[in-house]
Design a protein around this motif. Structure first.
Motif, mmCIF file in Angstrom:
data_model
loop_
_atom_site.group_PDB
_atom_site.id
_atom_site.type_symbol
_atom_site.label_atom_id
_atom_site.label_comp_id
_atom_site.label_asym_id
_atom_site.label_seq_id
_atom_site.Cartn_x
_atom_site.Cartn_y
_atom_site.Cartn_z
ATOM 1 N N GLU A 148 0.808 5.104 -1.485
ATOM 2 C CA GLU A 148 0.902 6.256 -0.593
ATOM 3 C C GLU A 148 2.391 6.449 -0.369
ATOM 4 O OE1 GLU A 148 -0.907 6.633 3.186
ATOM 5 O OE2 GLU A 148 -2.928 6.494 2.403
ATOM 6 N N THR A 149 2.852 7.672 -0.476
ATOM 7 C CA THR A 149 4.295 7.901 -0.543
ATOM 8 C C THR A 149 4.788 8.710 0.646
ATOM 9 O OG1 THR A 149 4.091 7.839 -2.922
ATOM 10 C CG2 THR A 149 6.095 8.791 -2.066
ATOM 11 N N GLY A 150 5.867 8.206 1.248
ATOM 12 C CA GLY A 150 6.434 8.893 2.407
ATOM 13 C C GLY A 150 7.889 9.230 2.181
ATOM 14 N N SER A 151 8.311 10.343 2.775
ATOM 15 C CA SER A 151 9.716 10.701 2.690
ATOM 16 C C SER A 151 10.094 11.452 3.968
ATOM 17 C CB SER A 151 9.977 11.538 1.437
ATOM 18 O OG SER A 151 11.359 11.609 1.184
ATOM 19 N N ASP B 33 0.798 -1.228 0.000
ATOM 20 C CA ASP B 33 0.000 0.000 0.000
ATOM 21 C C ASP B 33 0.830 1.278 0.000
ATOM 22 O OD1 ASP B 33 -2.839 -1.122 0.677
ATOM 23 O OD2 ASP B 33 -1.465 -2.138 2.047
ATOM 24 N N ARG B 34 1.968 1.220 0.710
ATOM 25 C CA ARG B 34 2.709 2.467 0.933
ATOM 26 C C ARG B 34 4.210 2.203 0.813
ATOM 27 N NH1 ARG B 34 -0.285 2.735 6.490
ATOM 28 N NH2 ARG B 34 -2.407 3.137 5.798
ATOM 29 N N ALA C 259 13.028 11.250 -8.040
ATOM 30 C CA ALA C 259 12.407 10.586 -9.196
ATOM 31 C C ALA C 259 11.690 9.316 -8.736
ATOM 32 C CB ALA C 259 13.469 10.256 -10.236
ATOM 33 N N ILE C 260 12.292 8.584 -7.791
ATOM 34 C CA ILE C 260 11.638 7.358 -7.304
ATOM 35 C C ILE C 260 10.336 7.706 -6.577
ATOM 36 C CG2 ILE C 260 11.885 5.320 -5.820
ATOM 37 C CD1 ILE C 260 14.917 5.424 -6.332
ATOM 38 N N LEU C 261 10.362 8.795 -5.815
ATOM 39 C CA LEU C 261 9.138 9.202 -5.102
ATOM 40 C C LEU C 261 8.013 9.496 -6.092
ATOM 41 C CD1 LEU C 261 10.678 11.462 -2.287
ATOM 42 C CD2 LEU C 261 9.557 9.243 -1.979
ATOM 43 N N LYS C 262 8.372 10.158 -7.183
ATOM 44 C CA LYS C 262 7.353 10.459 -8.212
ATOM 45 C C LYS C 262 6.816 9.161 -8.812
ATOM 46 C CE LYS C 262 8.470 15.086 -9.608
ATOM 47 N NZ LYS C 262 9.491 15.825 -10.307
ATOM 48 N N ALA C 263 7.735 8.232 -9.103
ATOM 49 C CA ALA C 263 7.322 6.949 -9.700
ATOM 50 C C ALA C 263 6.406 6.178 -8.741
ATOM 51 C CB ALA C 263 8.551 6.125 -10.048
ATOM 52 N N LEU C 264 6.719 6.245 -7.459
ATOM 53 C CA LEU C 264 5.897 5.537 -6.463
ATOM 54 C C LEU C 264 4.470 6.084 -6.468
ATOM 55 C CD1 LEU C 264 8.513 5.410 -3.570
ATOM 56 C CD2 LEU C 264 7.451 3.401 -4.612
ATOM 57 N N LYS C 265 4.380 7.402 -6.515
ATOM 58 C CA LYS C 265 3.059 8.051 -6.551
ATOM 59 C C LYS C 265 2.276 7.586 -7.778
ATOM 60 C CE LYS C 265 2.788 12.297 -3.960
ATOM 61 N NZ LYS C 265 1.481 12.344 -3.382
ATOM 62 N N LYS C 266 2.994 7.567 -8.898
ATOM 63 C CA LYS C 266 2.343 7.178 -10.158
ATOM 64 C C LYS C 266 1.808 5.743 -10.072
ATOM 65 C CE LYS C 266 3.821 7.271 -14.666
ATOM 66 N NZ LYS C 266 4.955 7.452 -15.562
ATOM 67 N N ARG C 267 2.537 4.894 -9.362
ATOM 68 C CA ARG C 267 2.120 3.497 -9.228
ATOM 69 C C ARG C 267 0.981 3.326 -8.226
ATOM 70 N NH1 ARG C 267 4.252 1.009 -12.639
ATOM 71 N NH2 ARG C 267 6.406 1.138 -13.312
ATOM 72 N N GLY C 268 0.621 4.412 -7.545
ATOM 73 C CA GLY C 268 -0.521 4.337 -6.623
ATOM 74 C C GLY C 268 -0.144 4.052 -5.184
#
Ligand code: SAM
Length: 379
Positions: free
Chosen positions: A183-186, A142-143, A172-181
């Motif tokens: 939930e993104t944390g940093s 999920d995340r 760039a990886i964070l953007k890709a994670l978002k695109k894949r759906g």
């Protein structure tokens, strides 16, 4: 409303009365946006193998003194069972960047967890290739958590050397994670040697620009078996510009993060509890945070997941910790979150944060901080 220059001023603020206002402001924004629930995420440190040579982290490949482990599926599932018993809504599977964690094996593990429980699954396994991230998302993850550590590119590349032939681009990886759906944390470390106030202000501003769902910040804690801990790799800046890795600075960053990302899930981290064992977690929760991540890693492995020395969770027994945590959360007038604790999306007529103006910071640097430009790097 808070812009990057305001953020910078707050980072420099030392007046306790003014800071008290900041804590209260952050607490109000937290209550209005994510409520009084404190979400609990069970942290399972599944492997301390790491291919990376990060200058700050005790898990780095070059640390020969660390005994290495990788948990089996059965061991991980036992910890997952524990998370369920305590009523946690999420398990966080974290490790060094370990390619011994095979893509397919791990996808099966995710399916196993999702098939047997209602838990949300958060991953924190480093900079894995996009195909792995896709496979695991399809398996039900999920995340994903991936701190960008600092927005100062020179400092980042100094403390986080790339793998041979592969650039490290966490944004760039964070953007890709978002695109894949996902939930993104940093997040970032606070007080890295060579980290300036202006760059920390930019980090906080970047949290907003990335529209992160989860943001973890904690003090940088030196590890003696690392180049940074030994004072070797250095970005030289003036003493006045160095961000201290203190408790107070951590609260400022948590509070300001809440201001710029009102809806995000923000943990009160173990690193904070490490520098104030008595009250660090509670004070973090009172100054903007709304998540705690109890450690469920089996005791025999916990000491081996030594990213920095004397981690607060080292002697915590999950059952005792759970009971004392329940009590401590209630005594703050808060309640334990029910369900998965996904990010809340409020319906807004306009963004909570004004159009941020990077130029303000640049101007500030130019006028007030000429010393920065003379900075040197040693590795
Ligand atoms: N390998 C994954 C990665 O790099 O994202 C996850 C594990 S890594 C140990 C998790 C986080 O620990 C890092 O993102 C970093 O911010 C934090 N960390 C590592 N060494 C630290 C130190 N010496 N002090 C404070 N935090 C540290």
């Amino acid at each position: 409303m808070i812009n990057p220059l305001d953020i910078l001023h707050w980072l420099h603020e030392e007046d306790q009365k003014r800071l008290e206002e900041l804590w209260q402001w952050a607490d109000t924004v937290r209550r209005e946006n994510v409520g009084d629930e404190v979400h609990l995420r069970g942290l399972i440190e599944i492997s301390n193998h790491c291919i990376r040579q990060c200058g700050y982290c005790g898990l780095r490949f070059g640390n020969q003194e660390l005994e290495r482990y990788r948990m089996s599926e059965e061991e991980i599932m036992a910890c997952v069972g524990e998370a369920e018993r305590y009523g946690y809504g999420t398990v966080v599977l974290q490790s060094g960047e370990d390619y011994g964690i095979e893509t397919k094996w791990f996808a099966n593990l995710i399916r196993h967890i999702k098939g047997e429980t209602q838990l949300a699954v958060t991953l924190s396994l480093g900079e894995r290739p996009d195909e792995d991230l896709e496979t695991w998302r399809k398996a039900g993850a999920d995340r994903y958590l991936l701190r960008f550590e600092t927005s100062d590119e020179t400092l980042y590349h100094l403390i986080h050397p790339p793998l041979p032939g592969r650039k490290s681009n966490r944004l760039a990886i964070l953007k890709a994670l978002k695109k894949r759906g996902y939930e993104t944390g940093s997040g970032v470390m606070i007080g890295i040697p060579g980290q300036t106030y202006a760059s920390l202000a930019r980090d906080i501003d970047l949290f907003h620009k990335l529209d992160l769902d989860m943001i973890g910040v904690g003090p940088y804690l030196p590890h003696p078996q690392t180049p940074l801990g030994q004072g070797e790799w250095k970005q030289v800046i003036s003493k006045d510009e160095q961000v201290p890795n203190t408790e107070q600075m951590t609260y400022k960053v948590i509070a300001l993060t809440r201001m710029v990302c009102p809806e995000a899930n923000i943990p009160s981290t173990t690193a904070l509890a490490t520098i104030n064992r008595e009250q660090g977690r509670e004070l973090g929760l009172m100054r903007g945070a709304n998540v705690v991540m109890p450690n469920l890693t089996p005791p025999k492995y916990r000491a081996m997941y030594e990213i920095y020395p004397s981690k607060a969770c080292m002697k915590e027994n999950p059952r005792d910790f759970h009971h004392s945590l329940q009590h401590r959360i209630r005594s703050l007038g808060r309640r334990i979150g029910k369900g998965r604790g996904d990010r809340i999306h409020q319906v807004r007529s306009k963004p909570p944060h004004p159009a941020t103006d990077r130029n303000l910071l640049d101007l500030f640097e130019k006028n007030e901080n000429n010393k920065l430009r003379g900075s040197k790097i040693f590795r």
